[in-house]
Design a protein around this motif. Structure first.
Motif, PDB file in Angstrom:
ATOM      1  N   THR A  20       0.790  -1.236   0.040  1.00 30.29           N
ATOM      2  CA  THR A  20       0.128  -0.063   0.121  1.00 30.29           C
ATOM      3  C   THR A  20       0.956   1.208  -0.039  1.00 30.29           C
ATOM      4  O   THR A  20       0.576   2.198  -0.902  1.00 30.29           O
ATOM      5  N   VAL A  21       1.781   1.232   0.871  1.00 30.53           N
ATOM      6  CA  VAL A  21       2.768   2.333   0.692  1.00 30.53           C
ATOM      7  C   VAL A  21       3.566   2.607  -0.584  1.00 30.53           C
ATOM      8  O   VAL A  21       3.514   3.719  -1.072  1.00 30.53           O
ATOM      9  N   ILE A  22       3.874   1.347  -1.082  1.00 34.77           N
ATOM     10  CA  ILE A  22       4.627   1.604  -2.378  1.00 34.77           C
ATOM     11  C   ILE A  22       3.719   2.079  -3.520  1.00 34.77           C
ATOM     12  O   ILE A  22       3.785   2.801  -4.261  1.00 34.77           O
ATOM     13  N   TYR A  23       2.265   1.678  -3.392  1.00 34.46           N
ATOM     14  CA  TYR A  23       1.387   1.950  -4.146  1.00 34.46           C
ATOM     15  C   TYR A  23       0.913   3.340  -4.231  1.00 34.46           C
ATOM     16  O   TYR A  23       0.785   4.344  -5.277  1.00 34.46           O
ATOM     17  N   LEU A  24       0.719   4.207  -2.861  1.00 39.08           N
ATOM     18  CA  LEU A  24       0.339   5.200  -2.403  1.00 39.08           C
ATOM     19  C   LEU A  24       1.738   6.419  -2.708  1.00 39.08           C
ATOM     20  O   LEU A  24       1.244   7.472  -2.867  1.00 39.08           O
ATOM     21  N   LYS A  25       2.795   5.853  -2.462  1.00 35.51           N
ATOM     22  CA  LYS A  25       4.056   6.783  -2.152  1.00 35.51           C
ATOM     23  C   LYS A  25       4.335   7.322  -3.672  1.00 35.51           C
ATOM     24  O   LYS A  25       4.617   6.673  -4.565  1.00 35.51           O
ATOM     25  N   PRO A  26       4.743   8.741  -3.376  1.00 34.69           N
ATOM     26  CA  PRO A  26       5.408   9.454  -4.821  1.00 34.69           C
ATOM     27  C   PRO A  26       6.651   8.726  -5.156  1.00 34.69           C
ATOM     28  O   PRO A  26       7.374   8.193  -4.411  1.00 34.69           O
ATOM     29  N   ASN A  27       6.990   8.584  -6.440  1.00 31.77           N
ATOM     30  CA  ASN A  27       8.073   7.991  -6.972  1.00 31.77           C
ATOM     31  C   ASN A  27       9.262   8.815  -6.487  1.00 31.77           C
ATOM     32  O   ASN A  27       9.364  10.159  -6.617  1.00 31.77           O
ATOM     33  N   SER A  28      10.505   8.283  -5.549  1.00 28.05           N
ATOM     34  CA  SER A  28      11.574   9.297  -5.083  1.00 28.05           C
ATOM     35  C   SER A  28      12.832   8.874  -5.813  1.00 28.05           C
ATOM     36  O   SER A  28      13.700   9.244  -5.403  1.00 28.05           O
ATOM     37  N   MET A  29      12.642   7.993  -7.038  1.00 26.23           N
ATOM     38  CA  MET A  29      14.008   7.563  -7.485  1.00 26.23           C
ATOM     39  C   MET A  29      14.620   8.377  -8.481  1.00 26.23           C
ATOM     40  O   MET A  29      15.878   8.471  -8.561  1.00 26.23           O
ATOM     41  N   VAL A  30      13.994   9.667  -8.665  1.00 29.15           N
ATOM     42  CA  VAL A  30      14.361  10.636  -9.628  1.00 29.15           C
ATOM     43  C   VAL A  30      14.627  12.010  -8.779  1.00 29.15           C
ATOM     44  O   VAL A  30      13.928  12.313  -7.952  1.00 29.15           O
ATOM     45  N   LYS A  31      15.959  12.404  -8.623  1.00 34.19           N
ATOM     46  CA  LYS A  31      16.355  13.630  -7.911  1.00 34.19           C
ATOM     47  C   LYS A  31      15.702  14.764  -8.310  1.00 34.19           C
ATOM     48  O   LYS A  31      15.173  15.342  -7.538  1.00 34.19           O
ATOM     49  N   LYS A  32      15.752  15.026  -9.564  1.00 35.73           N
ATOM     50  CA  LYS A  32      14.856  16.300  -9.980  1.00 35.73           C
ATOM     51  C   LYS A  32      13.845  15.794 -11.060  1.00 35.73           C
ATOM     52  O   LYS A  32      14.091  15.941 -12.366  1.00 35.73           O
ATOM     53  N   PRO A  33      12.520  15.480 -10.567  1.00 32.56           N
ATOM     54  CA  PRO A  33      11.511  14.940 -11.249  1.00 32.56           C
ATOM     55  C   PRO A  33      11.169  15.868 -12.326  1.00 32.56           C
ATOM     56  O   PRO A  33      10.864  17.102 -12.192  1.00 32.56           O
ATOM     57  N   GLN A  34      10.515  15.407 -13.745  1.00 31.02           N
ATOM     58  CA  GLN A  34      10.005  16.304 -14.630  1.00 31.02           C
ATOM     59  C   GLN A  34       9.039  15.552 -15.111  1.00 31.02           C
ATOM     60  O   GLN A  34       8.730  14.508 -14.890  1.00 31.02           O
ATOM     61  N   ASP A  35       8.169  16.295 -15.908  1.00 31.20           N
ATOM     62  CA  ASP A  35       6.952  15.927 -16.733  1.00 31.20           C
ATOM     63  C   ASP A  35       7.391  15.134 -17.719  1.00 31.20           C
ATOM     64  O   ASP A  35       8.197  15.828 -18.534  1.00 31.20           O
ATOM     65  N   GLU A  47      11.877   2.598 -17.851  1.00 37.00           N
ATOM     66  CA  GLU A  47      13.081   3.264 -18.593  1.00 37.00           C
ATOM     67  C   GLU A  47      12.977   4.716 -18.607  1.00 37.00           C
ATOM     68  O   GLU A  47      13.947   5.201 -18.548  1.00 37.00           O
ATOM     69  N   LYS A  48      11.776   5.501 -18.585  1.00 35.44           N
ATOM     70  CA  LYS A  48      11.625   6.877 -18.550  1.00 35.44           C
ATOM     71  C   LYS A  48      11.642   7.399 -16.950  1.00 35.44           C
ATOM     72  O   LYS A  48      11.621   8.683 -17.064  1.00 35.44           O
ATOM     73  N   GLY A  49      11.795   6.484 -16.058  1.00 38.40           N
ATOM     74  CA  GLY A  49      12.016   6.990 -14.718  1.00 38.40           C
ATOM     75  C   GLY A  49      10.827   7.270 -14.033  1.00 38.40           C
ATOM     76  O   GLY A  49      10.693   8.014 -13.074  1.00 38.40           O
ATOM     77  N   ILE A  50       9.509   6.979 -14.582  1.00 38.85           N
ATOM     78  CA  ILE A  50       8.165   7.173 -14.155  1.00 38.85           C
ATOM     79  C   ILE A  50       8.049   6.163 -12.832  1.00 38.85           C
ATOM     80  O   ILE A  50       7.441   6.676 -12.041  1.00 38.85           O
ATOM     81  N   ILE A  51       8.170   5.212 -12.996  1.00 38.96           N
ATOM     82  CA  ILE A  51       8.330   4.064 -11.942  1.00 38.96           C
ATOM     83  C   ILE A  51       9.539   3.450 -11.483  1.00 38.96           C
ATOM     84  O   ILE A  51      10.535   3.274 -12.288  1.00 38.96           O
ATOM     85  N   SER A  52       9.748   2.979 -10.255  1.00 31.76           N
ATOM     86  CA  SER A  52      10.666   2.300  -9.575  1.00 31.76           C
ATOM     87  C   SER A  52      10.941   1.008 -10.108  1.00 31.76           C
ATOM     88  O   SER A  52      12.062   0.315  -9.793  1.00 31.76           O
ATOM     89  N   SER A  53      10.059   0.330 -10.473  1.00 30.78           N
ATOM     90  CA  SER A  53       9.858  -1.264 -10.676  1.00 30.78           C
ATOM     91  C   SER A  53       8.982  -1.821 -11.613  1.00 30.78           C
ATOM     92  O   SER A  53       8.004  -1.487 -11.205  1.00 30.78           O
ATOM     93  N   PRO A  54       9.062  -2.460 -12.741  1.00 25.35           N
ATOM     94  CA  PRO A  54       8.261  -2.689 -13.527  1.00 25.35           C
ATOM     95  C   PRO A  54       7.403  -3.841 -13.096  1.00 25.35           C
ATOM     96  O   PRO A  54       6.275  -4.117 -13.189  1.00 25.35           O
ATOM     97  N   THR A  55       8.179  -4.738 -12.045  1.00 24.40           N
ATOM     98  CA  THR A  55       7.429  -5.850 -11.640  1.00 24.40           C
ATOM     99  C   THR A  55       6.426  -5.304 -10.524  1.00 24.40           C
ATOM    100  O   THR A  55       5.191  -5.965 -10.600  1.00 24.40           O
ATOM    101  N   THR A  56       6.676  -4.382  -9.858  1.00 24.40           N
ATOM    102  CA  THR A  56       5.813  -3.933  -8.659  1.00 24.40           C
ATOM    103  C   THR A  56       4.320  -3.284  -9.647  1.00 24.40           C
ATOM    104  O   THR A  56       3.392  -3.490  -9.141  1.00 24.40           O
ATOM    105  N   PHE A  57       4.737  -2.532 -10.874  1.00 22.99           N
ATOM    106  CA  PHE A  57       3.815  -2.274 -11.779  1.00 22.99           C
ATOM    107  C   PHE A  57       2.791  -3.306 -12.061  1.00 22.99           C
ATOM    108  O   PHE A  57       1.651  -2.946 -12.164  1.00 22.99           O
ATOM    109  N   ARG A  58       3.268  -4.249 -12.690  1.00 21.41           N
ATOM    110  CA  ARG A  58       2.742  -5.203 -13.102  1.00 21.41           C
ATOM    111  C   ARG A  58       1.570  -5.944 -11.917  1.00 21.41           C
ATOM    112  O   ARG A  58       0.504  -6.478 -12.124  1.00 21.41           O
TER     113      ARG A  58
END
Length: 335
Positions: free
Chosen positions: A24-39, A59-70
């Motif tokens: 739930t935390v992973i699902y709701l928490k903003p992605n923090s993998m990118v230091k300077k997030p952009q659109d 690949e575009k840095g929008i999610i931290s894990s494709p496995t978690t996304f699936r």
């Protein structure tokens, strides 16, 4: 034994609870993998799987894990709900927000208006100004893009698509390639050329290429709608009797800008587009005509007029003889 089983059961439940909380935390928490997030502009194409989309998001840095996304797609029942489209997704969005956004099918587009009579150069300028494509890349693609057979004429031209990009207001998705944009505009003209219109063109013993070329001359000559059919009629009459079209618009196309008053030297410029020196239609369209100019060619009345000239307000005056034409020119522009 019973106590041991009970303890194991409690432990398993505890682990599951921890996993659920973590998920739930992973699902709701903003992605923090990118230091300077952009659109990031992100495209979902037709028939792409959730796994493929997850890999691209990663690949575009929008999610931290494709496995978690699936896994999130399966747990939320969203596997088959992701929509084709163009998106602008913040890199610091939560997994929930990313999935919700991809279910909306929202297109990130830019509205572009292409006026009647624009040349391909002007269209390229407009697209570059709106941030959709560089002028150089668009024109380079336009040199080889020929989606329809009727765009081929008898002579060599720089851009086969010149004249065949329908003037309109378009909602163009961001991240479109020059070919995507050309396909959209050329496809719109192809749609406007209905079976009924194609029959009318054939009835005039014209090819679609000749029809669009003539309509482009009418488009550039006429400022007022009421003049269009008569201008078209004059051009058709001249073609019929083998008289040069002597279109000022064709000279302006050679010059590359709308010079208000042409000189004798201008009309003597060596070019296949010079309709003062060459009989018949120019090698190809000189602009992208709108529907009114096309309809003017289709509905041009029979006429005895062979000459026309525009007054200072842009209204055209038509005459049958060259002597009458000179008198009208003198009355408008004489000292």
């Amino acid at each position: 034994m019973s106590r041991r089983l009970k303890w194991i059961g409690v432990s398993v439940l505890g682990i599951l609870l921890i996993l659920c909380i973590a998920a739930t935390v992973i699902y709701l928490k903003p992605n923090s993998m990118v230091k300077k997030p952009q659109d990031v502009v992100f495209t979902v194409n037709k028939d792409q799987t959730g796994a493929e989309i997850g890999d691209m998001l990663y690949e575009k840095g929008i999610i931290s894990s494709p496995t978690t996304f699936r896994l999130a797609l399966r747990l939320t029942g969203s596997v088959d709900k992701l929509q084709q489209g163009y998106y602008q997704i913040p890199q610091n969005a939560s997994l929930r927000d990313v999935i919700k956004l991809l279910q909306k099918g929202k297109l990130q587009t830019i509205k572009v208006t292409i006026p009647e009579g624009y040349t391909i150069q002007q269209i390229a300028d407009e697209l570059e100004k709106d941030g959709l494509a560089s002028k150089m890349a668009f024109l380079e693609t336009a040199k080889t893009y020929v989606p329809y057979q009727y765009m081929y004429g008898p002579s060599k031209v720089d851009y086969r698509v010149e004249g065949f990009l329908f003037p309109n207001t378009y909602e163009i998705p961001v991240d479109s390639t020059p070919e995507d944009i050309l396909k959209r505009m050329a496809g719109e003209l192809n749609k406007q050329l209905t079976p009924a219109i194609r029959e009318q063109i054939a009835a005039k013993n014209m090819t679609i290429f000749e029809f669009i070329t003539l309509a482009s001359l009418v488009e550039k000559e006429a400022m007022f709608d009421e003049d269009r059919p008569i201008i078209a009629a004059v051009f058709l009459k001249r073609l019929q009797i083998g008289m040069p079209l002597q279109s000022c618009a064709s000279i302006q196309y050679i010059l590359g800008y709308p010079k208000p008053h042409l000189s004798i030297e201008d009309t003597e410029l060596p070019s296949p587009y010079n309709t003062y020196l060459n009989k018949g239609l120019p090698p190809g369209p000189i602009a992208n005509p709108g529907m009114k100019s096309m309809e003017a060619v289709l509905n041009a009345p029979s006429t005895e007029y062979l000459f026309f000239v525009a007054d200072k307000e842009g209204h055209h005056h038509f005459t049958k003889t060259y002597e009458e034409h000179l008198q009208v020119v003198e009355s408008i522009y004489g000292e």
